[in-house]
Design a protein around this motif. Structure first.
Motif, PDB file in Angstrom:
ATOM      1  N   SER A   1       2.732   8.653  -7.442  1.00 22.42           N
ATOM      2  CA  SER A   1       2.191   7.419  -6.869  1.00 22.42           C
ATOM      3  C   SER A   1       1.874   6.406  -7.961  1.00 22.42           C
ATOM      4  O   SER A   1       2.176   5.213  -7.822  1.00 22.42           O
ATOM      5  N   ARG A   2       1.283   6.896  -9.046  1.00 25.41           N
ATOM      6  CA  ARG A   2       0.917   5.993 -10.137  1.00 25.41           C
ATOM      7  C   ARG A   2       2.153   5.365 -10.785  1.00 25.41           C
ATOM      8  O   ARG A   2       2.204   4.159 -11.041  1.00 25.41           O
ATOM      9  N   GLU A   3       3.183   6.206 -11.032  1.00 21.28           N
ATOM     10  CA  GLU A   3       4.409   5.694 -11.649  1.00 21.28           C
ATOM     11  C   GLU A   3       5.110   4.697 -10.731  1.00 21.28           C
ATOM     12  O   GLU A   3       5.632   3.672 -11.193  1.00 21.28           O
TER      13      GLU A   3
ATOM     14  N   ALA B   1       3.725   2.804  -8.453  1.00 18.62           N
ATOM     15  CA  ALA B   1       2.935   1.576  -8.417  1.00 18.62           C
ATOM     16  C   ALA B   1       3.162   0.744  -9.675  1.00 18.62           C
ATOM     17  O   ALA B   1       3.344  -0.483  -9.606  1.00 18.62           O
ATOM     18  N   GLU B   2       3.172   1.396 -10.831  1.00 20.24           N
ATOM     19  CA  GLU B   2       3.378   0.672 -12.083  1.00 20.24           C
ATOM     20  C   GLU B   2       4.760   0.030 -12.115  1.00 20.24           C
ATOM     21  O   GLU B   2       4.920  -1.109 -12.566  1.00 20.24           O
ATOM     22  N   GLY B   3       5.767   0.761 -11.627  1.00 20.18           N
ATOM     23  CA  GLY B   3       7.111   0.212 -11.591  1.00 20.18           C
ATOM     24  C   GLY B   3       7.213  -1.009 -10.689  1.00 20.18           C
ATOM     25  O   GLY B   3       7.855  -2.008 -11.050  1.00 20.18           O
ATOM     26  N   LEU B   4       6.576  -0.946  -9.526  1.00 20.06           N
ATOM     27  CA  LEU B   4       6.613  -2.091  -8.617  1.00 20.06           C
ATOM     28  C   LEU B   4       5.910  -3.296  -9.226  1.00 20.06           C
ATOM     29  O   LEU B   4       6.382  -4.442  -9.069  1.00 20.06           O
ATOM     30  N   ARG B   5       4.803  -3.070  -9.907  1.00 15.61           N
ATOM     31  CA  ARG B   5       4.090  -4.201 -10.530  1.00 15.61           C
ATOM     32  C   ARG B   5       4.944  -4.877 -11.596  1.00 15.61           C
ATOM     33  O   ARG B   5       4.916  -6.108 -11.746  1.00 15.61           O
TER      34      ARG B   5
ATOM     35  N   ARG C   1       0.847  -1.186   0.000  1.00 16.06           N
ATOM     36  CA  ARG C   1       0.000   0.000   0.000  1.00 16.06           C
ATOM     37  C   ARG C   1       0.888   1.244   0.000  1.00 16.06           C
ATOM     38  O   ARG C   1       1.615   1.493   0.964  1.00 16.06           O
ATOM     39  N   LEU C   2       0.879   1.979  -1.094  1.00 14.01           N
ATOM     40  CA  LEU C   2       1.674   3.197  -1.203  1.00 14.01           C
ATOM     41  C   LEU C   2       0.842   4.374  -0.722  1.00 14.01           C
ATOM     42  O   LEU C   2      -0.210   4.672  -1.301  1.00 14.01           O
TER      43      LEU C   2
ATOM     44  N   VAL D   1      -1.403  -1.139  -4.275  1.00 14.88           N
ATOM     45  CA  VAL D   1      -2.492  -0.164  -4.242  1.00 14.88           C
ATOM     46  C   VAL D   1      -1.936   1.171  -3.776  1.00 14.88           C
ATOM     47  O   VAL D   1      -0.901   1.227  -3.111  1.00 14.88           O
ATOM     48  N   THR D   2      -2.611   2.244  -4.159  1.00 11.22           N
ATOM     49  CA  THR D   2      -2.174   3.581  -3.756  1.00 11.22           C
ATOM     50  C   THR D   2      -3.280   4.273  -2.977  1.00 11.22           C
ATOM     51  O   THR D   2      -4.467   3.978  -3.158  1.00 11.22           O
ATOM     52  N   GLU D   3      -2.878   5.204  -2.132  1.00 11.49           N
ATOM     53  CA  GLU D   3      -3.848   5.953  -1.327  1.00 11.49           C
ATOM     54  C   GLU D   3      -3.271   7.325  -1.010  1.00 11.49           C
ATOM     55  O   GLU D   3      -2.075   7.464  -0.737  1.00 11.49           O
TER      56      GLU D   3
END
Length: 301
Positions: A65-67, A69-73, A34-35, A82-84
């Motif tokens: 946050s989006r970048e 998350a995409e990098g971690l995936r 969870r970011l 997930v981001t918050e």
């Protein structure tokens, strides 16, 4: 709230290193990452007449946050990310976020030219107030740093994990602290190195001739206390190899030295609920600033 590894993300290199560490840990735990980005509230007069660029700043933080998350995936397939976005004071919001997670992971700057962390006020405040485990990860931390050397003498993610190091006070061996350390070693498939520092009687420092027999007896008592504290945990975790280190001297210095060959250092923080505020403890404080491995701080009664 489902189990997660939560990360405080602000787009800095330190927080990105923390997110990478968190993704690796989440994979070992089998839980999502969870970011969390914390935005401080805008004062009411400014909120009613927002400054130019406010919306651009918000968009940028969402993009970070989006970048991330995409990098971690991409780099950690199979790990849910997930981001918050939260609003509030960073230290308070992150401490609250920690209570909903298995772990809270924060980044910390490395000291230029010297091994160790530079822990900011937000990080220290979160560690002092969170009652769930908090992990501090140094900027630039790599997966290979947690692993043993390969045949060429280079740390490699293809080799086994380095030992987990635990600092233990044998006068009050807390179960939550011990359980966290044994579980961390178990899921890494590595050993646990338990470190206990003790001091000889104060009169040794006042010119009184050392009594070798008495000194040896004190060392034996300290070593026995460590063995006794660990005996039931060895039975609970028979697959975890344990090395006991009981030596005279500063526990903080012994742990900092041990961190050079560790995948993770685990220390405790006693929870003190009183009007004078939270307290980290001098050993934990020193380890946070000088460890060369990630540090997990486990709060306990």
């Amino acid at each position: 709230m489902p189990r997660t590894v939560t990360v405080g993300l602000d787009g800095s290199p330190e927080s990105r290193a923390a997110a990478e560490w968190a993704a690796r840990e989440a994979k070992l735990l089998g839980v999502p990452v969870r970011l969390v980005h914390v935005a401080e509230p805008v004062p009411e007069p400014m909120a009613q007449a927002p400054l130019p660029g406010t919306e651009t700043h918000r968009n940028r933080t969402e993009e970070v946050s989006r970048e991330a998350a995409e990098g971690l995936r991409l780099r950690h397939p199979g790990v849910e990310v997930v981001t918050e976005r939260l609003t509030g004071r960073p230290a308070e919001s992150l401490a609250e976020a920690a209570e909903e997670a298995d772990l809270l992971v924060l980044g910390s700057r490395a000291l230029g030219g010297v091994g160790g962390f530079l822990v900011g006020s937000v990080g220290l405040s979160v560690v002092a107030h969170a009652e769930r485990p908090v992990v501090l990860v140094r900027s630039g931390e790599q997966a290979a740093d947690e692993h043993e050397m390969d045949p060429a003498g280079v740390p490699s993610a293809a080799t086994g994990f380095r030992p987990v190091v635990l600092g233990l006070d044998t006068a009050a061996p807390d179960e939550d602290l011990l359980r966290f350390a044994f579980e961390a070693a178990l899921r890494r498939g590595t050993s646990l190195r338990v470190v206990h520092g003790w001091y000889p009687p104060p009169y040794y420092g006042y010119g009184v001739p050392a009594d070798a027999g008495l000194y040896g007896s004190l060392a034996a008592v300290a070593a026995t206390a460590l063995t006794d504290a660990l005996r039931p945990w060895r039975r609970k975790y028979p697959d975890v190899g344990v090395t006991e280190v009981s030596r005279p001297g500063s526990a903080a210095q012994l742990l900092v030295t041990a961190s050079k060959d560790a995948s993770l250092v685990v220390v405790g923080r006693r929870v003190r609920r009183h009007p004078f505020g939270a307290h980290i403890g001098h050993v934990t404080h020193a380890v946070l600033h000088h460890s060369t491995a990630p540090v997990a701080v486990v709060a306990h009664d």
